[in-house]
Design an enzyme around this catalytic site. Structure first.
Site, mmCIF file in Angstrom:
data_model
loop_
_atom_site.group_PDB
_atom_site.id
_atom_site.type_symbol
_atom_site.label_atom_id
_atom_site.label_comp_id
_atom_site.label_asym_id
_atom_site.label_seq_id
_atom_site.Cartn_x
_atom_site.Cartn_y
_atom_site.Cartn_z
ATOM 1 N N GLU A 64 -9.901 -2.275 5.105
ATOM 2 C CA GLU A 64 -10.617 -2.041 6.347
ATOM 3 C C GLU A 64 -11.835 -2.972 6.456
ATOM 4 O O GLU A 64 -12.255 -3.591 5.477
ATOM 5 C CB GLU A 64 -11.068 -0.577 6.414
ATOM 6 C CG GLU A 64 -9.928 0.434 6.356
ATOM 7 C CD GLU A 64 -9.118 0.522 7.644
ATOM 8 O OE1 GLU A 64 -9.231 -0.375 8.512
ATOM 9 O OE2 GLU A 64 -8.340 1.479 7.792
ATOM 10 N N ASN A 84 -8.239 -3.658 14.129
ATOM 11 C CA ASN A 84 -9.616 -3.890 13.667
ATOM 12 C C ASN A 84 -9.683 -5.023 12.641
ATOM 13 O O ASN A 84 -10.710 -5.228 11.996
ATOM 14 C CB ASN A 84 -10.218 -2.616 13.088
ATOM 15 C CG ASN A 84 -9.483 -2.112 11.852
ATOM 16 O OD1 ASN A 84 -8.485 -2.710 11.429
ATOM 17 N ND2 ASN A 84 -9.951 -1.018 11.277
ATOM 18 N N HIS A 134 -7.699 -5.309 9.938
ATOM 19 C CA HIS A 134 -7.331 -4.989 8.563
ATOM 20 C C HIS A 134 -6.007 -5.642 8.182
ATOM 21 O O HIS A 134 -5.126 -5.850 9.023
ATOM 22 C CB HIS A 134 -7.308 -3.472 8.304
ATOM 23 C CG HIS A 134 -6.131 -2.732 8.879
ATOM 24 N ND1 HIS A 134 -6.254 -1.771 9.851
ATOM 25 C CD2 HIS A 134 -4.808 -2.783 8.604
ATOM 26 C CE1 HIS A 134 -5.076 -1.270 10.149
ATOM 27 N NE2 HIS A 134 -4.175 -1.876 9.408
ATOM 28 N N ASP A 174 0.813 -1.219 0.000
ATOM 29 C CA ASP A 174 0.000 0.000 0.000
ATOM 30 C C ASP A 174 0.846 1.268 0.000
ATOM 31 O O ASP A 174 2.071 1.231 0.152
ATOM 32 C CB ASP A 174 -0.946 0.008 1.206
ATOM 33 C CG ASP A 174 -0.291 -0.530 2.476
ATOM 34 O OD1 ASP A 174 0.906 -0.275 2.679
ATOM 35 O OD2 ASP A 174 -0.980 -1.212 3.255
#
Length: 241
Positions: A143, A136, A138, A67
Site C-alpha cells: 500500500e 491507489n 499498490h 500475496d
C-alpha cells in the site's frame, strides 16, 4: 518502461499470453511470479487453452504468488490458494510442489514471511513477475507508504483496497484487514515485470505511473526504475495519457 497499447481487455489478455508463452519457451525451467484478482483471469484462461493445445508445458515451471490474506485457510473460497487452483493450476500440468503462495493461516505469520522470502531466494530469481495496478498505486498488497526496500511482510490493507475486493465476500465485515505480500524489493528483483492495466477506473493510476514522480506514496512508481518492465494497457485505461 515499454508500453503496449491494446483495444480492450480481451486483446490485453491475448497479448499477455503471447508474452508469457514466449518467455516460457525461452527458459528450460521458468520461474513465474503470479497475481490474482480479476485482471489476470483472461490471461490464465488463454494459458490454459495454450497448454491444452499442446503449445506449452508447465511440468518444469515453478510459481510464486504475490500475496495471500491473513486468516484465510487454503480451502477458503476467498483465499488466493483457492483462486489459483480454480483459475489455473488444476487445468495445467504444473507440479503442486512447484506452486507457492504465502500461508495466511500460519501460526506465526512473521516467520511465514521470512520463510517465503527464503524460498524465493532458494530458486534463484523470478523470470517474469505478473502485476496488476491498484487504484491507489499498490502492487501486490504494498500500500502507499510501503518502503521500496521492503521484503515479504504483513500489511494492513488500505480501505480502498478492501472496498475493491469486497465484491468477492458476503460483506465488508468479511474482508480481511491484513495480508502477507511479497515486498517491493522482492518484486523488483524479478528479471522481467509484466503489468496489466484495464478499465477506465485504472486510468488515473496509470497516468500517475507513466508520468508521475517516483515516490513511496505511489508504490507502482518504482517500476520506472526497473530495467525490463512491460505495461499492457487497454484504451479505457489509457484515457488520461
Amino acid at each position: 518502461m515499454e508500453l503496449i497499447r491494446v483495444k480492450d481487455y480481451e486483446e490485453m489478455s491475448a497479448k499477455a499470453c503471447e508474452f508469457v508463452t514466449a518467455l516460457m519457451k525461452e527458459q528450460t525451467a521458468p520461474v513465474l511470479g503470479l497475481a490474482t484478482g480479476s485482471t489476470p483471469e483472461g490471461l490464465y484462461k488463454r494459458l490454459i487453452d495454450t497448454y491444452q493445445a499442446g503449445d506449452i508445458s508447465f511440468d518444469k515451471t515453478t510459481t510464486f504468488n504475490l500475496d495471500e490474506y491473513v486468516g484465510l485457510t487454503q480451502d477458503d473460497p476467498n483465499s488466493y490458494h483457492y483462486y489459483m487452483f480454480e483459475k489455473l493450476f488444476k487445468h495445467i500440468n504444473v507440479m503442486s510442489d512447484n506452486t507457492h503462495l504465502p500461508n495466511g493461516a500460519a501460526n506465526d505469520v512473521e516467520q511465514e514471511c521470512s520463510d517465503y522470502e527464503k524460498l524465493i531466494k532458494s530458486t534463484g530469481s523470478i523470470d517474469l513477475q505478473l502485476l496488476g495496478l491498484g487504484i491507489n498505486g499498490h502492487i501486490g498488497f504494498n500500500e502507499p507508504g510501503t518502503s521500496f526496500d521492503s521484503r515479504t511482510h504483513i500489511v494492513a490493507l488500505d480501505e480502498s483496497t478492501r472496498q475493491a475486493n469486497a465484491r468477492f465476500f458476503a460483506s465488508m465485515d468479511d474482508v480481511p484487514t491484513q495480508a502477507i505480500t511479497m515486498g517491493i524489493q522482492s518484486i523488483m528483483e524479478a528479471k522481467h515485470i509484466l503489468l496489466l492495466v484495464s478499465g477506465e477506473k485504472k486510468a488515473d493510476a496509470l497516468a500517475s505511473l507513466m508520468n508521475g514522480e517516483v515516490t513511496e506514496a505511489f508504490p507502482a512508481s518504482i517500476l520506472q526504475k526497473h530495467a525490463h518492465t512491460t505495461v499492457i494497457a487497454d484504451e479505457a485505461a489509457l484515457t488520461r495519457l
